[in-house]
Design a protein around this motif. Sequence first.
Motif, short mmCIF file in Angstrom:
data_model
loop_
_atom_site.label_atom_id
_atom_site.label_comp_id
_atom_site.label_asym_id
_atom_site.label_seq_id
_atom_site.Cartn_x
_atom_site.Cartn_y
_atom_site.Cartn_z
N GLU A 156 8.78 0.80 10.68
CA GLU A 156 8.57 1.12 12.09
C GLU A 156 8.99 -0.07 12.94
OE1 GLU A 156 4.54 2.38 12.84
OE2 GLU A 156 4.99 4.43 12.21
N ASP A 157 8.72 -1.29 12.45
CA ASP A 157 9.09 -2.51 13.15
C ASP A 157 9.88 -3.40 12.20
OD1 ASP A 157 9.40 -4.84 14.56
OD2 ASP A 157 7.27 -5.18 14.91
N VAL A 201 4.42 -0.47 9.17
CA VAL A 201 4.22 0.73 8.37
C VAL A 201 5.59 1.33 8.14
CG1 VAL A 201 3.25 3.06 8.39
CG2 VAL A 201 1.89 1.14 9.24
N TYR A 202 5.78 1.89 6.96
CA TYR A 202 7.05 2.47 6.55
C TYR A 202 6.80 3.95 6.27
CZ TYR A 202 8.31 -2.43 5.75
OH TYR A 202 8.55 -3.77 5.90
N SER A 259 0.85 -1.18 0.00
CA SER A 259 0.00 0.00 0.00
C SER A 259 0.89 1.23 0.00
CB SER A 259 -0.89 -0.02 1.25
OG SER A 259 -1.58 1.19 1.39
N VAL A 260 0.66 2.16 -0.91
CA VAL A 260 1.43 3.40 -0.98
C VAL A 260 0.45 4.56 -0.87
CG1 VAL A 260 3.07 4.79 -2.31
CG2 VAL A 260 3.15 2.29 -2.46
N VAL A 284 4.32 3.71 3.17
CA VAL A 284 4.08 2.37 2.65
C VAL A 284 3.53 1.52 3.78
CG1 VAL A 284 5.18 0.28 1.72
CG2 VAL A 284 5.89 2.53 0.90
N GLY A 285 2.55 0.71 3.47
CA GLY A 285 1.98 -0.17 4.49
C GLY A 285 1.97 -1.61 4.05
#
Length: 105
Positions: free
Chosen positions: A57-58, A66-67, A19-20, A42-43
Amino acid sequence: MGYKKQCEMVVCADGFSMSVQASERNYSTPKDDVGPYLEVEVGFPSSYDFFLHKYAEDPNNPTGSVYGYVPADTIMLCIDAHGGMVGGELPPLVKTEIDEEHEQQ
């Protein structure tokens, strides 16, 4: 600003998807609903990706993370590495010198 619709999931030729998104509510630059965007959010990519990894994030959960603030150039490198985009949509991204050189080849 008002409500901005979400972009459809990006799907690449090798099956990779992500996802963007970019808006005033996402981890994007600029923080608006118009763009074009230098950085996007980005997800939940479908698998680990070398180009995205440092923005997670992780980092220990690459497909559930999530980025935030991923540069537009990095998005294009990621898509190219997975064979190109065959479905979905991207928010408007800022054209860079790298993109322009790639198009001229």
